[in-house]
Write a protein that holds these residues in place. Structure first.
Motif, mmCIF file in Angstrom:
data_model
loop_
_atom_site.group_PDB
_atom_site.id
_atom_site.type_symbol
_atom_site.label_atom_id
_atom_site.label_comp_id
_atom_site.label_asym_id
_atom_site.label_seq_id
_atom_site.Cartn_x
_atom_site.Cartn_y
_atom_site.Cartn_z
ATOM 1 N N GLY A 43 -1.744 -2.306 -1.457
ATOM 2 C CA GLY A 43 -0.606 -1.732 -0.896
ATOM 3 C C GLY A 43 0.326 -3.128 -0.548
ATOM 4 O O GLY A 43 -0.141 -4.051 -0.138
ATOM 5 N N ASN A 62 2.219 1.731 -2.603
ATOM 6 C CA ASN A 62 1.203 1.657 -3.319
ATOM 7 C C ASN A 62 1.392 0.333 -4.319
ATOM 8 O O ASN A 62 2.764 0.020 -4.745
ATOM 9 C CB ASN A 62 0.973 2.606 -4.335
ATOM 10 C CG ASN A 62 1.957 2.971 -5.312
ATOM 11 O OD1 ASN A 62 3.040 3.407 -4.914
ATOM 12 N ND2 ASN A 62 1.737 2.471 -6.566
ATOM 13 N N GLY A 70 -4.595 2.981 -6.530
ATOM 14 C CA GLY A 70 -3.705 2.629 -5.430
ATOM 15 C C GLY A 70 -3.163 3.635 -4.627
ATOM 16 O O GLY A 70 -2.977 3.815 -3.694
#
Length: 292
Positions: A43, A62, A70
């Motif tokens: 992230g 993400n 993610g």
């Protein structure tokens, strides 16, 4: 040869996809990106302005190159944070989707973490002060555990200091107590059995990533040692010793920290740990040694 070229090309493409959002970018017609705060494995964190209120918030996006993994990790964090309400844990504000990008919006804590204080500002702690830090952190941890979750990443980078108040941040690794993560997420986070097979660093990681409250107690024990070693100067030419030998601590302090680091400390709940620490701090005050 072709494999190396393909690998290099993938690195270039991933770097392009993960290029940070630029200041001034408007996210979902509401949040204006001000600056990049940091970037992790899955992230990116930004300070942003909520144009509807004028307030500052933190936007965690993400990493596009990490694909669905993610996004799954970010959604897990959002769902967990949304269920929490504690004055020492950042508040969940929103969750937004923009094409293939998603973002968790939370309260922005304007301050610095303990890691910055130690390594950039040269802040040191007495044993009493370090125990007081643990006492402050046991409040959000006790709340978190009562809600059925464990943080799993209690470290100095994840403790923010804002105007004298401590906050426990980054719940990206948090999970329900006792949960066994899906194999895909275990592998992504380096928590599969093979990735933590041996070595002292791997053993520490294994203890901290356990989905039990004791993993957070273990994290507090290591955090205490980091605070104490911030002011420690190793004697030149002397061999390294255990922390029990190197740090000048009273026996009752050493005993409490040792319990934090044990696999089975003997506390039934985090509240019991907190009560024992309260008793320890009171005894040190009565002994007239709050500055030890």
């Amino acid at each position: 040869m072709l494999g190396r070229i393909a690998g290099k090309l993938k690195e270039i493409i991933d770097a392009w996809r993960d290029y940070p959002l630029q200041p001034g970018t408007i996210w979902k017609d509401r949040f204006r990106i001000e600056r990049l705060l940091g970037m992790g494995s899955y992230g990116q964190a930004y300070a942003c302005t909520d144009l509807s209120t004028g307030s500052v918030a933190l936007l965690k996006r993400n990493k596009p190159s990490k694909g669905r993994t993610g996004i799954e990790l970010l959604r897990r964090e959002s769902e967990l944070m949304r269920s929490l309400a504690h004055p020492q844990i950042p508040r969940w504000l929103d969750y937004t989707v923009r094409k293939r990008d998603e973002a968790l919006i939370m309260e922005y804590i304007d301050g610095h973490n303990l890691e910055f204080g130690i390594y950039e500002q040269g802040i040191t702690y007495s044993a009493y002060e370090a125990l007081a830090v643990l006492k402050s952190l046991l409040a959000p941890l006790s709340y978190l555990h009562k809600q059925g979750f464990v943080h799993r990443d209690v470290r100095i980078p994840n403790v923010m200091l804002q105007e004298g108040k401590l906050f426990l941040i980054d719940l990206g690794l948090a999970c329900p107590i006792g949960e066994r993560l899906p194999a895909k997420l275990q592998a992504a986070l380096g928590e599969s059995d093979g990735s933590m097979a041996s070595g002292s660093a791997a053993a520490i990681k294994r203890r901290m990533r356990s989905p039990l409250p004791s993993s957070d107690w273990f994290g507090l024990g290591h955090l205490f040692l980091f605070l104490m070693y911030a002011g420690y100067e190793h004697p030149e030419g002397q061999p390294e010793k255990s922390w029990e030998e190197e740090l000048s601590l009273q026996s009752e302090v050493r005993l409490f920290v040792s319990k934090l680091l044990q696999e089975e400390p003997g506390w039934e709940t985090t509240e019991h740990c907190r009560q024992e620490l309260d008793e320890l701090l009171n005894s040190l005050r009565l002994a007239g040694q709050p500055e030890m």
